[in-house]
Every structure is written in structure tokens, then in C-alpha cells.
Scaffold this active site. Structure first.
Site, PDB file in Angstrom:
ATOM      1  CE  LYS A 110     -60.583 -60.696-102.749  1.00 30.51           C
ATOM      2  NZ  LYS A 110     -59.903 -61.068-104.023  1.00 30.51           N
TER       3      LYS A 110
HETATM    4  C1  LIG Z   1     -58.759 -60.362-104.535  1.00 31.63           C
HETATM    5  C2  LIG Z   1     -57.848 -61.142-105.414  1.00 31.63           C
HETATM    6  C3  LIG Z   1     -56.513 -60.735-105.666  1.00 31.63           C
HETATM    7  C4  LIG Z   1     -55.938 -59.438-105.153  1.00 31.63           C
HETATM    8  O1  LIG Z   1     -55.653 -59.450-103.792  1.00 31.63           O
HETATM    9  P1  LIG Z   1     -55.488 -58.066-102.984  1.00 31.63           P
HETATM   10  O2  LIG Z   1     -55.404 -58.458-101.570  1.00 31.63           O
HETATM   11  O3  LIG Z   1     -56.715 -57.254-103.301  1.00 31.63           O
HETATM   12  O4  LIG Z   1     -54.256 -57.400-103.490  1.00 31.63           O
HETATM   13  C5  LIG Z   1     -55.698 -61.568-106.430  1.00 31.63           C
HETATM   14  N1  LIG Z   1     -56.173 -62.717-106.965  1.00 31.63           N
HETATM   15  C6  LIG Z   1     -57.451 -63.126-106.763  1.00 31.63           C
HETATM   16  C7  LIG Z   1     -57.914 -64.384-107.400  1.00 31.63           C
HETATM   17  C8  LIG Z   1     -58.337 -62.358-105.986  1.00 31.63           C
HETATM   18  O5  LIG Z   1     -59.597 -62.778-105.812  1.00 31.63           O
END
Ligand SMILES: *Cc1c(COP(=O)(O)O)cnc(C)c1O
Length: 437
Positions: A110
Site C-alpha cells: 500500500k
Molecule cells: C490491502 C491488501 C491486500 C488486498 O489488496 P486489494 O487491492 O484490496 O485487493 C492484500 N495484501 C495486503 C497485505 C494488503 O494490505
């Protein structure tokens, strides 16, 4: 070509510019912003990716996205400053690779979206008067990535609401030790209470006007633009040119997957995507049957993917003109249980000495299903690794049966001082604090 955006809820409505889409986050009718046209990447640039450094790749692709909306030099600087950490592609075995997306400041993927969005938004705001307030309610990971992403930027203050006693100690430290323009509010309530405080604030005319609230959540188009960049990096580092790669994507709100689809539509050669979910398998079901049945999420050990109402589905459908048969050519979806996730962590650790976090293990499991079904062991496959295993230390250690070392970015947090504002679950008090601080 200059991008403009329409709302998924009213395709005939007036278009908005990229800058407005980034500043508003969500269309005023509640829809998601969809690009009217997806920019193409010239074939000769695709061909030369493997000779380029990561920083040049992110600059070139960002410049294409932001062309006409932001001056070229600024677009490149935003990309360079946002993604100032490595994105290694690790060879796991035979044709399987892991793209490590966890080398940013909060050790999760993220960081790409949050840091890029923060810098783009800060630029978009610079010609305007006064500050914007980014308000996030979090159950853990999003809050820390957003707070770290916006740290120290001009024109922006960040307010993070998190439920007291319900986030992990590390997550709490990641949000509460930053200081500067980041305020952490420890709310005496649940995550839903935090979310409802934030929602009320966004619906409060006086607050919206005085504090200029923005949400920075995963539906902001800037985050998806940033997430297309690492697909290009992965392709550049993949070892074979004669077979287009497969990407296995740990999936919750479908942001990561939608970004991959955008990269493919820009011209990146991709064989297929695997959408790997945990037992929250609303998307798997939708792809198979066309029935979309949102429901309350269930708790799993890959908890950042515990999503029962994936917010980017509307956008993904719009990008495919709601043609599910086209979608099924590009995307295969598999669901994975916690038991299978633990098995995968254990097996990969025993056989290859590589430690997966639970989310990445779900994607590895999805890939093993694909290999079994297609009997294709040659196709190069890139598993997106979305978090450092140290962020889920307890689960990982109990699955693999040994201890793992925490990276310095996590272990050093223990000694830092937590600074929070204690907040009752009371909208009037919260509103007063926002207005007076
Ligand atoms: C947010 C997140 C996801 C999921 O990603 P999306 O874009 O919401 O599908 C997967 N793994 C981790 C560690 C995350 O923080």
C-alpha cells in the site's frame, strides 16, 4: 492525450479532469472515477523496459499517465520521490517468481499507492488556498500506509481514527509515532465506530468546507495509477521474452488486480491474472456465475483481504464494459482456506527457505491451482508479495514452526513514543476537535 474521468454510476455525466478526480476521490453521485480512455505505452518502450532501471520505468509510465494533466517534470518527480525504494523480483523455483512489494516504509504494497497519491494530491492542492485534511478510519494497515505516505507534505494534515485496543501493537506504533502533520486519534470504540465517525464528518457541510476533507481510501484513482507501475517493473525483470507472464494477485478490494488489468490494457504483455482470495470469495463467485452477492466479511489469517463487498468491482466491470466473458479470458479466480494458506507457508519455507506472509501465501496457492488445472509448468509466473512476513509474525511463526527476525523498520518502532489524542465515540466532540485543531 489528456485523461478525463466519468462516474461509474452515470457514464453520460460530465467528465472531470485528473486533478479533480484526485482531489475529490469519489464522484459526487457516489460512483468511482473511470478513465475515458486508457493511455497506450509505445511498443518500443515496452521492448526497452528490460534495459531500464526501476526509477526510469516508474518515471516513464507515470509521465504517460499524467501527460497533459501535470507538467512532465513534475510527473517524473512525483514518481521518483514516491517510489524511492527497491522492487526486487526473487526467483523462487523453476518458472515461479515473487515480486517483493514490501520494501517501502510500512513494509506493505500500500506504500506505492499511498506515497504516489500523497505527492500528486499535494501538487494538485498547491495552487489553492489553505490546507486539506485527509481523514482515514483504519483497522490497521491502510492507516499506517496513508499516514507514512503523507508525512511531512505541505498543505495537508492527516487524521487517523483507529479503534482502541483492536489494532496490533506494531500497527499502532506505525500510526502514532510519526508526529508532524499526522494526528492519531485513539477511539474508544470499534472499527465500525471509527468508520461511522469519518462518514458523518464527510457528510457534515460545515466540516467539509472548513477542513476541506478528503478520504485517501483505496478507490482514489491516483492509487491505481501508482499500482500499475510495479507490473511494468516485474515484466522488465522477468527472465523470458518468448512467453508472456502470468500474475498471481492476492485480492481483497480488487485495487491491485484492477491496476494490473489497466497495465495490460496499456499494452503490457500479460498472459493472465490469477485473482487469489481467501475464503471471502465474492469475486470468485461473481466471475463464475455473474452473480454478485456482497456479504459481511469473515475473519481469516490474511486479514487485509477480509472483504465482502470489494469496492473496485464496479470499476473493473466498467473497464470491461461489463462483459464477463472478456473478463474471464484475462482473469482466473481461486479461493484459499486458512489451512491451505498455512500449508503453503510451511511448504515454501521447508523446500525453498523462503518465508511468505499469509497474503502472499494465498497467491502462491492460487498459482499452484492454476498449474494443476492447466498442467503448464513453463509459463513464467509472478506472485505479487504484498506484505513483509514480519508484519504477521505470530501467524507466520506458528505456521513455519520457527522464529523470524523483524526488519529494523519494525523492531525500532518498539522504542518510539506513542502520541495520541484519546477520543470518545461521540461525533460532536470529534467535530469540535477537527474544527479547533
Ligand atoms: C490491502 C491488501 C491486500 C488486498 O489488496 P486489494 O487491492 O484490496 O485487493 C492484500 N495484501 C495486503 C497485505 C494488503 O494490505
Amino acid at each position: 492525450m489528456t485523461l478525463s474521468f466519468y462516474s461509474s454510476k452515470s457514464p453520460q455525466s460530465e467528465m472531470v479532469s485528473l486533478r479533480d478526480a484526485v482531489m475529490q476521490g469519489q464522484a459526487s453521485d457516489g460512483g468511482l472515477f473511470i478513465p475515458n480512455q486508457i493511455p497506450g505505452v509505445p511498443q518500443d518502450l515496452i521492448q526497452s523496459l528490460s534495459q531500464m532501471k526501476d526509477v526510469s520505468i516508474v518515471e516513464e509510465i507515470s509521465a504517460i499517465w499524467l501527460s497533459g494533466s501535470v507538467p512532465d517534470e513534475i510527473a517524473r518527480k512525483i514518481a521518483r520521490d514516491a517510489i524511492d525504494f527497491p522492487t526486487p523480483l526473487v526467483h523462487l523455483r523453476e518458472s515461479d517468481f515473487i515480486l517483493e512489494l514490501f520494501h517501502g516504509p510500512t513494509l506493505a504494497f500500500k506504500d506505492y499507492g499511498a506515497r504516489f497519491m500523497a505527492r500528486l494530491l499535494s501538487y494538485c492542492l498547491h495552487e489553492q488556498e489553505g490546507k486539506q485534511t485527509i481523514l482515514v478510519a483504519t483497522s490497521g494497515d491502510t492507516g499506517s500506509a496513508v499516514a507514512a505516505g503523507f508525512l511531512g507534505l505541505e498543505n495537508i494534515r492527516v487524521v487517523v481514527l483507529y479503534p482502541s485496543g483492536r489494532v496490533s501493537q506494531l500497527q499502532e506504533k506505525q500510526m502514532t509515532t510519526l508526529g508532524h502533520n499526522v494526528s492519531a486519534l485513539e477511539v474508544n470504540g470499534s472499527f465500525d465506530d471509527c468508520q461511522s465517525l469519518a462518514k458523518k464528518a464527510f457528510n457534515d457541510g460545515e466540516l467539509r468546507k472548513t477542513c476541506r476533507l478528503n478520504s485517501a481510501n483505496s478507490i482514489n484513482i491516483a492509487r491505481l495509477i501508482a499500482q500499475t507501475l510495479y507490473y511494468f517493473i516485474a515484466y522488465a525483470r522477468a527472465f523470458r521474452r518468448d512467453l508472456d507472464p502470468l500474475f498471481s494477485v492476492p485480492t481483497g478490494n480488487l485495487g491491485n488486480l484492477t491496476a494490473g488489468v489497466l497495465a495490460k490494457k496499456m499494452g503490457l504483455p500479460v498472459h493472465q491474472f490469477i485473482a487469489a482470495t481467501n475464503k471471502n470469495d465474492v469475486f470468485v463467485e461473481f466471475l463464475a456465475s455473474g452473480n454478485y452477492l456482497p456479504r459481511a466479511s469473515e475473519h481469516t489469517i490474511s486479514n487485509a483481504m477480509d472483504v465482502g463487498r470489494p469496492s473496485n468491482l464496479e470499476r473493473l466491470r466498467a473497464i470491461y464494459n461489463d462483459d464477463r466473458s472478456q473478463m474471464k479470458k484475462d482473469i482466473v479466480a481461486y479461493a484459499t482456506t486458512d489451512e491451505q494458506t498455512r500449508d503453503m507457508m510451511r511448504r515454501v519455507c521447508d523446500e525453498h527457505g523462503y518465508v511468505l506472509d499469509p497474503h502472499t501465501a494465498v497467491a502462491c496457492h492460487g498459482l499452484s491451482r492454476w498449474r494443476l488445472n492447466t498442467k503448464d509448468d513453463e509459463r513464467p509466473a509472478i506472485v505479487l508479495s504484498t506484505a513483509h512476513p514480519g508484519k504477521f509474525q505470530t501467524e507466520v511463526e506458528s505456521a513455519i514452526g520457527c522464529q523470524i527476525a523483524l526488519p529494523p523498520a519494525l523492531s525500532s518502532l518498539e522504542n518510539r513514543t506513542k502520541r495520541v489524542v484519546m477520543m470518545d465515540n461521540d461525533f460532536d466532540k470529534f467535530k469540535r476537535w477537527l474544527l479547533e485543531t
